[in-house]
Write an enzyme that holds these catalytic residues in place. Structure first.
Site, PDB file in Angstrom:
ATOM      1  N   SER A  59       0.841  -1.194   0.000  1.00 48.56           N
ATOM      2  CA  SER A  59       0.000   0.000   0.000  1.00 48.56           C
ATOM      3  C   SER A  59       0.876   1.244   0.000  1.00 48.56           C
ATOM      4  CB  SER A  59      -0.940   0.032   1.210  1.00 48.56           C
ATOM      5  OG  SER A  59      -0.238   0.313   2.393  1.00 48.56           O
ATOM      6  N   ASN A  65       4.943   4.238   2.760  1.00 46.78           N
ATOM      7  CA  ASN A  65       4.555   3.017   2.062  1.00 46.78           C
ATOM      8  C   ASN A  65       4.622   1.825   3.003  1.00 46.78           C
ATOM      9  OD1 ASN A  65       4.557   4.749  -0.080  1.00 46.78           O
ATOM     10  ND2 ASN A  65       6.070   3.662  -1.283  1.00 46.78           N
ATOM     11  N   LYS A  80       6.235  -0.661   7.571  1.00 43.12           N
ATOM     12  CA  LYS A  80       5.775   0.660   7.164  1.00 43.12           C
ATOM     13  C   LYS A  80       6.954   1.614   7.215  1.00 43.12           C
ATOM     14  CE  LYS A  80       1.942   3.905   7.870  1.00 43.12           C
ATOM     15  NZ  LYS A  80       0.677   4.134   8.631  1.00 43.12           N
ATOM     16  N   ASP A 192      -9.295  10.220  11.916  1.00 43.33           N
ATOM     17  CA  ASP A 192      -9.365  10.139  10.455  1.00 43.33           C
ATOM     18  C   ASP A 192      -9.994   8.820  10.030  1.00 43.33           C
ATOM     19  OD1 ASP A 192      -8.929  11.110   7.842  1.00 43.33           O
ATOM     20  OD2 ASP A 192      -7.039  10.021   7.670  1.00 43.33           O
ATOM     21  N   ASP A 209      -3.710   2.658  10.286  1.00 46.86           N
ATOM     22  CA  ASP A 209      -3.315   4.063  10.135  1.00 46.86           C
ATOM     23  C   ASP A 209      -3.744   4.898  11.341  1.00 46.86           C
ATOM     24  OD1 ASP A 209      -2.192   3.463   7.689  1.00 46.86           O
ATOM     25  OD2 ASP A 209      -3.947   4.089   6.538  1.00 46.86           O
TER      26      ASP A 209
END
Length: 264
Positions: A59, A65, A80, A192, A209
């Site tokens: 992703s 990334n 990550k 978020d 995230d």
């Protein structure tokens, strides 16, 4: 043990495999992600026994990334890698500088990026300790975070937005727990939350995230909470789930504060 120069050359050769058959934009992204500092951090993960190989990207996000990686036993993990560019620094600065846990971390771009990685690791751990489904954090260093891989042998788990839900009502209730239990048990607000950062594995939602998540004593926490509630309700209305009003979810989420005040 090889010298850092030898290790750097070795990792460059291995990373080159990730850069083949790509457009110019993709190659530029790789150049931003795999700078010398990052390669040496990956090398440190390898010599510490956490990591054996980085295989392919799974992703791409605004801050970094995520790559499919494996340990020495060929067990999957997610690596990550956060970009250290000025644009990333500007995006994350307000979330780090505004978090009471990171008071005093300000100004310096590298320090803020590293604090952001630390923050995501701590938030993952905090959510996990509260019993919420998130990738299990493994370790972090500099601008790199190792965590549980969410997926199977066919590939990474899809985002909520791309899944046909067998029972939208049940999934809605599970996602609501990210908001309500996250606030009440982990004392965090994601800030978020949407169908883009929830993965679906074997019919179960998993929250990802969480770097921007704030503690609920943050001055803007309730505004962030309202945004999460609105985003999730809007998505599930489109999926014909039996959705509570934003006000009802807000009231249920904040009930714990009233109960805690009464206990005092």
């Amino acid at each position: 043990m090889p010298s850092y120069e030898e290790a750097y050359a070795y990792l460059e050769r291995r990373v080159d495999a990730l850069k083949t058959n790509k457009t110019g934009d993709e190659k530029q992204t790789d150049a931003e992600v795999f700078d010398k500092k990052t390669l040496m951090t990956i090398y440190d993960f390898m010599t510490s026994g956490y990591l054996d190989a980085v295989h392919y990207p799974i992703s791409t996000g605004k801050e970094g990334n995520v790559f499919y990686a494996t340990d020495e036993d060929d067990e999957p993990m997610a690596l990550k890698i956060f970009r250290t560019s000025t644009s990333t620094f500007k995006r994350v600065a307000k979330y780090v500088e505004g978090d009471p846990r990171f008071r005093g971390v300000t100004g310096n771009r590298w320090k803020l990026i590293y604090a952001w990685v630390n923050k995501e690791f701590k938030n993952l751990d905090r959510y996990a300790q509260a019993g919420l489904p998130v990738p299990e954090p493994i370790t972090f260093s500099q601008n790199c975070l190792l965590m549980e891989y969410i997926g199977d042998e066919t590939g990474p788990a899809p985002q909520l937005k791309d899944v046909v839900l067998e029972d939208p009502d049940e999934t809605y209730e599970e996602v609501l727990s990210f908001i309500i239990d996250g606030w009440q048990e982990a004392h965090l607000v994601h800030g978020d939350l949407s169908e883009y950062n929830i993965l679906m594995l074997d019919g179960e939602p998993i929250m990802i995230d969480v770097g921007q998540a704030m503690t609920r004593d943050h001055y803007n926490a309730k505004e962030l909470l309202q945004r999460d509630i609105h985003n999730i309700n809007a998505f599930f209305r489109k999926r014909d789930a039996d959705v509570m009003t934003d006000e009802e979810v807000m009231e249920e989420t904040l009930n714990c504060e009233e109960e805690e005040e009464e206990d005092e």
